[in-house]
Design an enzyme around this catalytic site. Structure first.
Site, PDB file in Angstrom:
ATOM      1  CG  PHE A   1     -11.194   5.488   5.479  1.00 37.90           C
ATOM      2  CD1 PHE A   1     -10.874   4.395   6.220  1.00 37.90           C
ATOM      3  CD2 PHE A   1     -11.054   5.131   3.846  1.00 37.90           C
ATOM      4  CE1 PHE A   1     -10.689   3.096   5.947  1.00 37.90           C
ATOM      5  CE2 PHE A   1     -10.788   3.631   3.578  1.00 37.90           C
ATOM      6  CZ  PHE A   1     -10.690   2.582   4.451  1.00 37.90           C
TER       7      PHE A   1
ATOM      8  CB  THR B   1      -0.822   0.069   1.389  1.00 37.02           C
ATOM      9  OG1 THR B   1      -1.647   1.137   1.059  1.00 37.02           O
ATOM     10  CG2 THR B   1      -0.073   0.229   2.549  1.00 37.02           C
TER      11      THR B   1
ATOM     12  CG  ASP C   1      -8.793  -4.145  -4.596  1.00 41.31           C
ATOM     13  OD1 ASP C   1      -7.999  -2.907  -4.507  1.00 41.31           O
ATOM     14  OD2 ASP C   1      -9.823  -4.216  -5.106  1.00 41.31           O
ATOM     15  CB  SER C   2     -11.158  -3.169   0.741  1.00 43.70           C
ATOM     16  OG  SER C   2     -10.586  -1.936   0.898  1.00 43.70           O
TER      17      SER C   2
HETATM   18  P1  IMP Z   1      -8.778   0.338  -1.540  1.00 48.20           P
HETATM   19  O1  IMP Z   1      -8.494  -1.203  -1.104  1.00 48.20           O
HETATM   20  O2  IMP Z   1      -7.497   0.939  -0.801  1.00 48.20           O
HETATM   21  O3  IMP Z   1      -8.557   0.184  -3.204  1.00 48.20           O
HETATM   22  O4  IMP Z   1     -10.042   1.026  -1.162  1.00 48.20           O
HETATM   23  C1  IMP Z   1     -11.088   0.975  -2.035  1.00 48.20           C
HETATM   24  C2  IMP Z   1     -11.914   1.983  -1.424  1.00 48.20           C
HETATM   25  O5  IMP Z   1     -13.087   1.216  -0.892  1.00 48.20           O
HETATM   26  C3  IMP Z   1     -11.854   2.983  -0.639  1.00 48.20           C
HETATM   27  O6  IMP Z   1     -11.144   4.213  -1.011  1.00 48.20           O
HETATM   28  C4  IMP Z   1     -12.787   3.284   0.025  1.00 48.20           C
HETATM   29  O7  IMP Z   1     -13.801   4.217  -0.687  1.00 48.20           O
HETATM   30  C5  IMP Z   1     -13.730   2.194   0.124  1.00 48.20           C
HETATM   31  N1  IMP Z   1     -13.296   1.316   1.182  1.00 48.20           N
HETATM   32  C6  IMP Z   1     -12.696   0.155   1.589  1.00 48.20           C
HETATM   33  N2  IMP Z   1     -12.542  -0.211   2.802  1.00 48.20           N
HETATM   34  C7  IMP Z   1     -13.419   1.001   3.462  1.00 48.20           C
HETATM   35  C8  IMP Z   1     -13.736   1.050   4.655  1.00 48.20           C
HETATM   36  O8  IMP Z   1     -13.134   0.624   5.960  1.00 48.20           O
HETATM   37  N3  IMP Z   1     -14.509   2.112   5.156  1.00 48.20           N
HETATM   38  C9  IMP Z   1     -14.866   2.789   4.122  1.00 48.20           C
HETATM   39  N4  IMP Z   1     -14.861   2.597   3.079  1.00 48.20           N
HETATM   40  C10 IMP Z   1     -13.868   1.696   2.443  1.00 48.20           C
END
Ligand code: IMP
Length: 194
Positions: free
Chosen positions: A147, A8, A68-69
């Site tokens: 967030f 990350t 990835d989420s």
């Molecule tokens: P990434 O896993 O960093 O690509 O996150 C993808 C997007 O999913 C983030 O920018 C948030 O918009 C949303 N997201 C992922 N995890 C969370 C969480 O725990 N709370 C709120 N939004 C989330």
């Protein structure tokens, strides 16, 4: 102590990971070297977490863990899903867009999903896990913690949004924590191939 790169560029995520793993496994998690810029063009959370992990292993020469989420809303056919971070330009606009899309919608079921993949220094998959946190999309925002979509995600079994939970509470039930829990168990297992 084993060293694993956490794929990350977000130091906040690294802190969260370290807090969850503290005293749980004999691993030092570090950020990837400068220049870490994976092309996240997968079509699923799993594919994108693999892309990130392999890129981090490639540029660091170390084993790597990636996540990835995103948020998947039933009534929106799983959107914003893998596009959660890019659903609209700013965090505020993303929430506004979601609430607008959900106007008049009765079925508000949603889930946060996190895919985690651990690869060795050669990029071979050692372990991959999914964590899910179920809830509903609120009608308005509440809470100031967390967030992203936290202020509009009401956690199942509670009357609170994710943004109303403390960091400690979120770290017990979040999709990331649940995926990580399984990765830790795998790292600690007798037949870990790490
Ligand atoms: P990434 O896993 O960093 O690509 O996150 C993808 C997007 O999913 C983030 O920018 C948030 O918009 C949303 N997201 C992922 N995890 C969370 C969480 O725990 N709370 C709120 N939004 C989330």
């Amino acid at each position: 102590m084993k060293k694993i790169v956490f794929a990350t560029s977000n130091p906040h995520k690294l802190e969260e990971l370290q807090a969850i793993c503290k005293d749980r496994c004999d691993v030092e998690f570090v950020l990837p070297p400068a220049g870490f810029d994976p092309v996240e063009n997968g079509e699923t959370f799993e594919e994108n977490s693999l892309i990130k992990a392999q890129e981090a292993a490639r540029i660091s020469g170390l084993p790597a863990l990636a996540d990835d989420s995103g948020l998947c809303v039933d009534a929106l056919d799983g959107a914003p899903g893998i596009h959660s971070a890019r659903y609209a330009p700013t965090a505020r606009e993303r929430i506004d867009k979601l609430l607008k899309a959900m106007e008049g919608v009765k079925d508000r079921k949603a889930k946060f999903v996190c895919a985690m993949t651990l690869v060795n220094a050669q990029g071979d998959v050692l372990c991959k896990k999914i964590g899910e946190c179920h809830g509903k999309i609120a009608f308005t925002q509440s809470g100031t913690h967390g967030f992203g979509y936290d202020p509009v995600f009401v956690v199942d079994g509670t009357n609170y949004t994710m943004a109303e939970l403390s960091e400690e509470e979120k770290n017990k039930i979040s999709h990331r924590a649940l995926a990580l829990e399984q990765i830790i168990n795998s790292l600690n297992s007798d037949n870990s191939t790490y």
